[in-house]
Each structure stands twice: as structure tokens, then as C-alpha cells.
Write a protein that holds these residues in place. Structure first.
Motif, short mmCIF file in Angstrom:
data_model
loop_
_atom_site.label_atom_id
_atom_site.label_comp_id
_atom_site.label_asym_id
_atom_site.label_seq_id
_atom_site.Cartn_x
_atom_site.Cartn_y
_atom_site.Cartn_z
N UNK A 124 0.84 -1.20 0.00
CA UNK A 124 0.00 0.00 0.00
C UNK A 124 0.87 1.25 0.00
N UNK A 125 1.86 1.29 0.88
CA UNK A 125 2.73 2.47 0.98
C UNK A 125 3.52 2.69 -0.31
N UNK A 126 3.97 1.60 -0.93
CA UNK A 126 4.72 1.75 -2.18
C UNK A 126 3.85 2.34 -3.28
N UNK A 127 2.62 1.86 -3.40
CA UNK A 127 1.73 2.39 -4.42
C UNK A 127 1.43 3.87 -4.18
N UNK A 128 1.37 4.27 -2.93
CA UNK A 128 1.08 5.67 -2.62
C UNK A 128 2.30 6.57 -2.82
N UNK A 129 3.48 6.05 -2.52
CA UNK A 129 4.69 6.88 -2.54
C UNK A 129 5.57 6.66 -3.76
N UNK A 130 5.48 5.48 -4.38
CA UNK A 130 6.32 5.19 -5.54
C UNK A 130 7.77 4.94 -5.21
N UNK A 131 8.09 4.79 -3.94
CA UNK A 131 9.46 4.57 -3.48
C UNK A 131 9.48 3.44 -2.48
N UNK A 132 10.30 2.42 -2.74
CA UNK A 132 10.40 1.30 -1.81
C UNK A 132 11.00 1.74 -0.48
N UNK A 133 12.01 2.58 -0.53
CA UNK A 133 12.67 3.04 0.70
C UNK A 133 11.70 3.85 1.55
N UNK A 134 10.94 4.76 0.92
CA UNK A 134 9.97 5.56 1.67
C UNK A 134 8.84 4.69 2.21
#
Length: 312
Positions: free
Chosen positions: A19-29
Motif C-alpha cells: 500500500x505504501x509503495x503504491x502511494x509513494x512510488x518509493x520502496x525506501x519511503x
């Protein structure tokens, strides 16, 4: 925390990271957001949390919204320096991929298009398209009305569809075949064939290996074909920049056909393709080291097939 509380969080970590990756586009974030959620879970009065999954989903979503709204994020995106971080096929952070909508929502092309959405539109779109949440639950997660959720998703779908190049995306088998033909033309120097395999409104985007101040954008089939042909032309300068002579592997990044350039087991660049209407509609070239961290980690555990090209 007791073991049960930790286990409950860990059981949902993969879904939260996706979910966080889809929202931010960054694996690290995305990993940072999930870790922040864990700290909040640790500090929470868990006896009063009726549905832990829903509580954690809301926490991660709002942590991501805060990041998207931050001054730094707005500056980076407004300055045109932002591209999604590519993920290799099989990476658990890609999340659900059972439906066409789920696969599309994590493609590099759609992640890039979602930059045109407001943070709340992006969140509503992801929760609906990728995780199939009903509007009533989306409203609760985002602290909006159910009607507002429906409006946000409708606007997001319309804007993403309007920006898609070449029409409806191709099925995976067709997309791979088109990209294989495109790469065969590139390696053999057939520029005219490259032009034929590009949609009339095709676009190519590159981070310029992290050396350019802004993203590089190329339009018109002729300009893109010339760029691709030059990219496959051997040169000592390219070898020096890559740190050696790379091998080129055809694989999947974010569910789309892609070429990954590897030097001595290290990924030095990648190009992902979006195919529609039997032609290449867009290309996304990424070579900046800070965008390849997760891809490099996963590549060490990956078993690629024979390279499509072994020298520049």
C-alpha cells in the motif's frame, strides 16, 4: 509488546508495504512509513483497537499522505525530478496482482501518471483499484464522506485514463512479444522498424542516469527511435559510465516488460515499456543509483535467463 502483538503486525507488513509503495512510488519511503506505523502500533492502546488491520491501514495511509504533502516532496515532484522506483517481478512489495486493475495500479506508467492526482485522490484510487476497499471503508480511512470517496475515485480513473498513451494496455503475452520485436530492431539498427513499433503519441522519459537536473522527455516516434538506436550503439564512454561492459536482460518490472543492464551482477540501469494497441506507448529509463537500490537487492536473488545482448 508481547509476541502476539508483534506477530499480528508482521502478518500484515507485506500488505502495508505494498500500500505504501503504491502511494509513494518509493520502496525506501514505503519501508520507512511501515516502520513508523510499527512504532505507533507499539505505543497504541491495542486493547481498544477493534480491527487491527483497519487501524494499521489508516495509519499507514495517513503517514503516506503526510509525506506526499510535505514541502520536500512537493518540491521534488514540482521540479520534475521524480520517477517511481522500479521493482523486479516477484518482489512482495508489488502486492496483489490478480486483476487487471491491480496490475495496472502498480505499473511504472500508472505510478507516474498518478503524480497528476492530489494526495487524497491518489489514496482513494489505490485503496479502490489495488485493494478493492468499498467506498464506505475508504471514507473511514481518509476521514471523508462516502460520496467524496466515490468522486475522488471517479476523477482519478478519468484522469489516469485520459493520460494513458495509445489506448488500452496490452495483455502480458502481447506486450512481451512487441518489446522483443522492438529490442531486436534496436540491436540490429533498424530505425524505421523502431518507428513502426511506436504509437503516434509515444513518449520516453529518462532520469539521465541521475546527471540531468530535470527528467529528460522525448516525444515523436522518430525522436524516440533515434534515442533508442543511439542507446544500443557501443561506445567507450558508455562503458566507462556503467563501470564495465553490461549484459542486457529482458524481464518484468512492476508487471511490465523491461530491459535491465547488469555489470558484474550489479544493476546499472533499466528501461520499462508500456504497450498498447500492439505498439510501444511509453518508455521509462532509470539509471540513477538511488532509484535502483531495491532492484539491486532483489536481483541478487533472481535467476535471469540468457541476456538479449552481451556487449555495448
Amino acid at each position: 509488546m508481547d509476541t502476539a502483538a508483534i506477530d499480528r503486525f508482521e502478518a500484515g507488513r507485506g500488505r502495508l508495504a505494498s500500500l505504501a509503495y503504491r502511494l509513494l512510488g518509493s520502496a525506501a519511503d514505503a519501508e520507512d512509513a511501515v516502520q513508523d506505523a510499527f512504532l505507533r502500533w507499539q505505543a497504541a492502546d491495542r486493547d481498544h483497537i477493534e480491527v487491527p488491520e483497519a487501524w494499521l491501514t489508516k495509519v499507514v495511509t495517513h503517514l503516506c499522505l503526510d509525506r506526499l504533502r510535505s514541502a520536500q516532496a512537493r518540491h521534488e515532484r514540482a521540479a520534475g525530478d521524480w520517477l517511481p522506483e522500479p521493482l523486479l517481478e516477484g518482489d512482495p512489495m508489488l502486492g496483489p496482482a490478480e486483476t487487471v486493475e491491480q496490475r495496472e495500479s502498480v505499473s511504472l506508467a500508472v505510478l507516474t501518471l498518478m503524480e497528476r492526482l492530489s494526495p487524497v485522490e491518489r489514496a482513494a484510487y489505490v485503496l479502490r483499484e489495488a485493494f478493492t476497499y468499498p467506498h464506505a471503508e475508504i471514507a473511514g480511512i481518509l476521514d471523508i464522506t462516502e460520496s467524496a470517496s466515490q468522486q475522488h475515485v471517479h476523477r482519478a480513473r478519468r484522469r489516469v485514463a485520459a493520460e494513458r498513451r495509445g489506448g488500452d494496455p496490452a495483455d502480458p503475452a502481447t506486450a512481451r512479444k512487441v518489446v522483443e520485436e522492438f529490442l531486436a530492431a534496436a540491436t540490429s539498427g533498424r530505425t524505421e522498424r523502431l518507428v513502426e513499433l511506436l504509437t503516434a503519441d509515444a513518449v520516453a522519459v529518462s532520469d539521465g542516469a541521475g546527471l540531468a537536473r530535470r527528467l529528460l522527455r522525448y516525444r515523436t516516434p522518430e525522436r524516440i527511435a533515434s534515442l533508442v538506436r543511439a542507446g544500443f550503439t557501443p561506445s567507450a564512454a558508455k562503458r566507462r559510465m556503467a563501470g564495465g561492459n553490461p549484459t542486457m536482460h529482458l524481464t518484468l518490472l512492476n508487471g511490465s516488460p523491461a530491459v535491465v543492464a547488469v555489470v558484474e551482477g550489479r544493476v546499472v540501469g533499466a528501461v520499462a515499456f508500456d504497450v498498447a494497441g500492439g505498439k510501444v506507448a511509453s518508455m521509462c529509463g532509470i539509471a540513477a543509483a538511488h532509484r535502483l537500490g531495491r532492484l539491486n537487492e532483489e536481483w541478487q536473488r533472481y535467476e535471469p535467463g540468457a541476456p538479449i545482448a552481451s556487449a555495448w
